[in-house]
Design an enzyme around this catalytic site. Structure first.
Site, PDB file in Angstrom:
ATOM      1  N   GLU A   1      68.788 -22.876 -27.788  1.00 13.68           N
ATOM      2  CA  GLU A   1      68.617 -24.331 -27.819  1.00 13.68           C
ATOM      3  C   GLU A   1      68.797 -24.889 -29.221  1.00 13.68           C
ATOM      4  OE1 GLU A   1      66.540 -22.875 -24.148  1.00 13.68           O
ATOM      5  OE2 GLU A   1      66.502 -22.283 -26.261  1.00 13.68           O
TER       6      GLU A   1
ATOM      7  N   GLN B   1      68.513 -27.034 -20.587  1.00 15.01           N
ATOM      8  CA  GLN B   1      68.343 -26.932 -19.133  1.00 15.01           C
ATOM      9  C   GLN B   1      67.187 -27.747 -18.584  1.00 15.01           C
ATOM     10  OE1 GLN B   1      68.266 -22.802 -17.957  1.00 15.01           O
ATOM     11  NE2 GLN B   1      70.480 -22.718 -17.802  1.00 15.01           N
ATOM     12  N   PHE B   2      66.040 -27.719 -19.244  1.00 14.06           N
ATOM     13  CA  PHE B   2      64.871 -28.471 -18.802  1.00 14.06           C
ATOM     14  C   PHE B   2      64.122 -28.997 -20.021  1.00 14.06           C
ATOM     15  CE2 PHE B   2      65.632 -25.471 -15.350  1.00 14.06           C
ATOM     16  CZ  PHE B   2      65.554 -26.281 -14.230  1.00 14.06           C
TER      17      PHE B   2
ATOM     18  N   PRO C   1      62.434 -25.260 -28.784  1.00 14.00           N
ATOM     19  CA  PRO C   1      63.138 -24.466 -29.798  1.00 14.00           C
ATOM     20  C   PRO C   1      64.163 -25.271 -30.589  1.00 14.00           C
ATOM     21  CG  PRO C   1      62.990 -23.241 -27.745  1.00 14.00           C
ATOM     22  CD  PRO C   1      62.531 -24.635 -27.446  1.00 14.00           C
TER      23      PRO C   1
ATOM     24  N   HIS D   1      59.361 -26.231 -15.770  1.00 15.30           N
ATOM     25  CA  HIS D   1      60.544 -26.928 -15.275  1.00 15.30           C
ATOM     26  C   HIS D   1      60.215 -28.359 -14.850  1.00 15.30           C
ATOM     27  CE1 HIS D   1      61.530 -22.651 -14.770  1.00 15.30           C
ATOM     28  NE2 HIS D   1      62.797 -23.005 -14.887  1.00 15.30           N
TER      29      HIS D   1
ATOM     30  N   ASP E   1      61.130 -28.803 -20.783  1.00 16.07           N
ATOM     31  CA  ASP E   1      60.177 -27.829 -21.316  1.00 16.07           C
ATOM     32  C   ASP E   1      60.822 -26.860 -22.298  1.00 16.07           C
ATOM     33  OD1 ASP E   1      57.703 -28.269 -19.357  1.00 16.07           O
ATOM     34  OD2 ASP E   1      59.535 -28.315 -18.169  1.00 16.07           O
TER      35      ASP E   1
END
Length: 688
Positions: free
Chosen positions: A409, A431-432, A438, A478, A434
Site C-alpha cells: 500500500e 483494496q479496503f 500502511p 473489510h 482498513d
C-alpha cells in the site's frame, strides 16, 4: 571525465561545503533552524552531482549539500533555505536546509524531499517507473539529454534507512519492473547515536543481495577518484541497461548529526579521530599535489571558496523574511474544474450502478488521456479488483497501463508523487479502507506536503480509490470508515459519492484536479443490493460531465410552510447516511431537508450553514464511530457559525465507539446507525 581540471573543481566544491559548515557553526545564534551538513560525505556526493545531467532526477537526503552544490545549485540558494528566507528557491522558507526541489530544466530535477528517513525511496522509484512508462508509449512528455542521453533517477539514502520497510517496497518494485534508478547509500556507520552494529544485521550492500536482479557495487566514498569511477559506472549501467543498481559508499561522519544533535553528545574522542583519518579533503588535496598543482594554486581555490561563502552568507543575512500573508499559499494547486458541466441526465442513457459508473469514468479517462495509469492490488486482468470492477480494463488498455502490484500500500500511494512530477496521471487503489494505514506515512510525509513544501512546484495529481463501509458481514478488516483519519491529513481532498451520477462526475473532477484526491466509495452502495439503496442507481451522465469537488447537494427539501412554522429539520450526511436519512424522512413528509455533502474536503460550508440557518434544527449523520469524528467536528463548526439560529443543540448520529466492525451481522447492525436511530433524533428535535 576525470582530468586535472575536474579534480580541482571537485576540490573547490569540497572546501566550499566545508566553509559553509564552518560558517554555520561560527554563527550558531543566527543559524537557528535545524540543519545537517555533508562533512565527511563530500567525495561521494560531489562525484555523483558532477555527473548528473539536466534531464536526470535526483532525490538528495538531509545532509546532501555537497551533492546539491555539485549539481549546479549555489551557496546563496542553499543559505537562503538554511535561514528560511523569502527567496529560498526550494520552499520559500517552509522547509529545512538541503531539502531541495527543482524543475527549472537547467539542472537535475528534484521532487519534494521530506525528513522522514527512507521515505523518499518510494516517490523516487515512482519517478523511475514514470520514465519507463513514458519511454514505452513514446510520450512527448519525455525529456532526454543534450546528446540524446536517456534520463536516470538517483535516490540518495543513509545506510540506516535500509531498515525501513518502505525502502524494501521500493527496491522490490524497481527490480520487478527493471527501472532505471541508482540507489546511492552513504554509510557512515551511525544512525544518530546508534552504531550500525547495534541496529542492523547487515549493511545495504549485503541486504541488496536479496533482491534478485538488483546490481550492486561498493566503493570508498571518502576517495573522490574511486567515487567518481563508481558513480560513472553506475550511471552508465542505468542509462544504457535501464536497470536498477545500488552503490554502497562507506564514508566518515565528521560533523554533527544535526545542529541540534551534536557529535559531542554521543561520540568519544577516539571515534572522531578514527573517522578523521578518512577526511576526503586532505586526501583530494594530496592527489592535487601529485598531479602537479602547487600549494599556491590549491590555497587560492580555498581562499576563493571561503570568500564566496562569506559574501553569500552576508547577503543571506540581509535578505527579506517571508511575507506572513503567504503562509496559506500552495496548500493546493488551482483546479480547472470549478463548475458542474456536461449532461447529468442525458436522454437515452440507461440507469447504472455505482460500480459501473466508476469503471466507465476510468475507461473514458484512459481513452482520452494516454498518460493515465491504473494500478493496485489485483486490479489487473484475471480478477480486475476484489469487486470485479476493472476486469476489462487491462485487456482494453494493456498491462503497461493497468496492472497488479504486490501487497504494498505504501508503494501504491507514494509512487504517485514521482509519476505526477513527470506528467503521468495515476489512478490507484487500496483494496479496503482498513488497509490504507500502511500508506498513511506516504500520504502524510510525501503526498500531502509536496505542493506546500516545494512552494507550488510539485502538486501531486493522483486519484486514490478506497472502498469503505460496512456491508453484509464484512467484518473488522473489510468494513471500516476511515474519513476522520484521512481528514486529519492536510493537503489532500476527499470525495464520498452516494450515487452513480456523483461517482462519475466526481471521478472525472478528481482526475483533472492537480492535487491528491481520495475517493471513498461505500461498497454497500456499489450494486444497490442493500434494501433502501435503489436510488444509488442513476442515469449515467454524459462523457463530458464533471462535478466539482466541494459542492454539496440538497437531495430533499422541506415544505416551506413547515419550515416557516419551525417544524422542519435538516440532516447533513453523506454515503450510506443518505439512505438512512431518506427512509426516515418518509415518516415525516415535508419536514426533512437532506444535504448530501458529496465531498468532505473541501467542504461546502456555505450550503451547510444555509440549510442549518433555515431550519434551526440539525442532525449530522455518519456511519463512522462517533467519538472524535468528522461528524462531531462538523457539529461544532455548525454550532459556532450558526449559534444564533439554532433552536436546539446539534444532534450527531454515528456508530458505536468500538475499535472495529464485528463480523456477526447482528453485532454489525447493533453498532451502526439505522433508520430507527435517526427517527429517534428527529422526534427529539421536533419536540423543541
Amino acid at each position: 571525465m576525470l582530468n586535472r581540471e575536474t579534480l580541482l573543481y571537485a576540490y573547490r566544491l569540497m572546501v566550499t561545503a566545508k566553509a559553509m559548515g564552518d560558517t554555520y557553526e561560527a554563527n550558531k545564534h543566527v543559524c537557528k533552524y535545524v540543519h545537517s551538513t555533508s562533512r565527511g560525505h563530500e567525495a561521494i556526493q560531489i562525484a555523483t552531482g558532477m555527473q548528473l545531467l539536466d534531464c536526470d532526477w535526483v532525490s538528495p537526503y538531509y545532509r546532501d549539500d555537497s551533492l546539491l552544490l555539485s549539481s549546479g545549485f549555489t551557496t546563496l540558494e542553499l543559505m537562503l533555505q538554511l535561514l528560511a528566507k523569502k527567496d529560498d528557491p526550494f520552499s520559500g522558507g517552509r522547509s529545512y536546509y538541503s531539502h531541495a526541489s527543482n524543475k527549472d530544466g537547467k539542472r537535475p530535477s528534484i521532487i519534494h524531499q521530506s525528513s522522514a528517513t527512507g521515505m523518499q525511496a518510494i516517490p523516487t522509484t515512482g519517478l523511475a517507473q514514470g520514465l519507463q512508462f513514458l519511454e514505452h508509449i513514446n510520450s512527448p512528455l519525455q525529456k532526454k539529454g543534450l546528446n540524446g542521453e536517456n534520463p536516470i533517477v538517483v535516490c540518495s539514502l543513509g545506510d540506516g534507512s535500509i531498515t525501513e520497510g518502505e525502502v524494501s517496497e521500493a527496491l522490490q518494485f524497481a527490480v520487478l519492473k527493471k527501472l532505471p534508478i541508482v540507489y546511492l547509500v552513504q554509510d557512515n556507520q551511525w544512525s544518530i547515536s546508534a552504531k550500525a552494529n547495534e541496529i542492523m544485521a547487515m549493511n545495504a550492500y549485503e541486504y541488496a543481495a536479496g533482491f534478485k536482479g538488483l546490481n550492486r557495487m561498493q566503493c570508498d566514498g571518502s576517495d573522490f577518484m574511486r567515487s567518481y569511477e563508481a558513480m560513472q559506472q553506475a550511471f552508465t549501467y542505468a542509462r544504457t541497461q535501464r536497470m536498477p543498481i545500488l552503490v554502497h559508499a562507506k564514508v566518515p561522519l565528521l560533523g554533527h548529526h544535526t545542529s541540534g544533535v551534536r557529535k559531542e553528545f554521543y561520540r568519544d574522542r577516539e571515534s572522531l579521530l578514527r573517522d578523521g583519518l578518512y577526511d576526503p579533503i586532505p586526501k583530494l588535496r594530496l592527489l592535487l599535489a601529485n598531479v602537479g598543482f602547487n600549494e599556491h594554486e590549491i590555497n587560492e581555490v580555498e581562499n576563493q571558496a571561503i570568500h564566496e561563502v562569506n559574501e553569500h552568507f552576508n547577503t543571506t543575512l540581509a535578505a527579506d523574511e517571508p511575507d506572513v500573508d503567504s503562509v496559506e499559499e500552495h496548500v493546493f494547486a488551482p483546479t480547472p474544474i470549478k463548475e458542474e458541466k456536461g449532461q447529468r441526465n442525458p436522454k437515452g442513457n440507461e440507469a447504472i450502478i455505482m460500480v459501473d459508473a466508476a469503471v466507465n469514468a476510468i475507461t473514458e479517462i484512459m481513452e482520452d488521456h494516454p498518460e493515465a495509469l491504473l494500478y493496485g492490488q489485483d486490479v489487473g486482468k484475471r480478477l480486475g479488483g476484489v469487486f470485479r470492477e476493472t476486469a476489462s480494463l487491462a485487456e482494453k488498455f494493456g498491462e503497461h497501463r493497468v496492472f497488479n502490484t504486490a501487497i504494498q500500500e505504501a508503494y501504491v500511494v507514494g509512487s504517485t508523487v514521482g509519476l505526477s512530477a513527470l506528467g503521468v496521471k495515476p489512478i490507484v487503489e487500496v483494496q479496503f479502507g482498513d488497509y490504507v494505514y500502511p500508506a498513511i506515512n506516504q500520504l502524510v510525509s510525501e503526498v500531502s506536503k509536496s505542493n506546500y513544501l516545494t512552494n507550488g512546484k510539485f502538486p501531486v495529481g493522483m486519484v486514490l480509490r478506497v472502498p469503505v463501509g460496512a456491508f453484509g458481514g464484512g467484518g473488522p478488516y473489510h468494513s471500516g470508515s476511515i474519513e476522520s483519519s484521512l481528514l486529519a491529513i492536510k493537503g489532500i481532498k476527499i470525495a464520498y459519492p452516494s450515487n452513480a451520477a456523483d461517482m462519475k462526475g466526481l471521478m472525472k473532477s478528481a482526475f483533472y484536479d492537480p492535487n491528491p484526491v481520495v475517493m471513498l466509495e461505500h461498497k454497500g452502495l456499489y450494486w444497490s443490493k442493500m434494501p433502501g439503496t435503489e436510488d444509488a442507481r442513476t442515469i449515467e451522465p454524459a462523457r463530458d460531465y464533471v462535478l466539482p469537488l466541494g459542492k454539496a447537494n440538497t437531495l430533499l427539501s422541506a415544505d416551506p410552510a413547515r419550515v416557516k412554522r419551525g417544524e422542519s429539520i435538516c440532516i447533513i450526511t453523506y454515503g450510506m447516511g443518505i439512505y438512512w436519512a431518506k427512509a426516515a424522512a418518509k415518516k415525516y413528509p415535508g419536514q426533512i431537508e437532506i444535504v448530501d455533502l458529496r465531498t468532505l474536503f473541501p467542504l461546502d460550508e456555505a450550503l451547510v450553514f444555509e440549510s442549518v440557518t433555515k431550519h434551526g434544527k440539525v442532525i449530522v449523520l455518519s456511519e463512522e464511530q462517533q467519538n472524535n469524528s468528522f461528524a462531531e467536528s462538523l457539529s461544532l463548526r455548525i454550532t459556532n457559525h450558526c449559534y444564533h439560529f439554532l433552536d436546539a443543540k446539534v444532534e450527531v448520529v454515528g456508530a458505536l465507539n468500538l475499535p472495529a466492525v464485528p463480523l456477526n451481522m447482528a453485532l454489525e447492525a447493533a453498532m451502526l446507525p439505522n433508520v430507527d436511530k435517526v427517527l429517534q433524533r428527529i422526534s427529539k428535535l421536533l419536540a423543541y
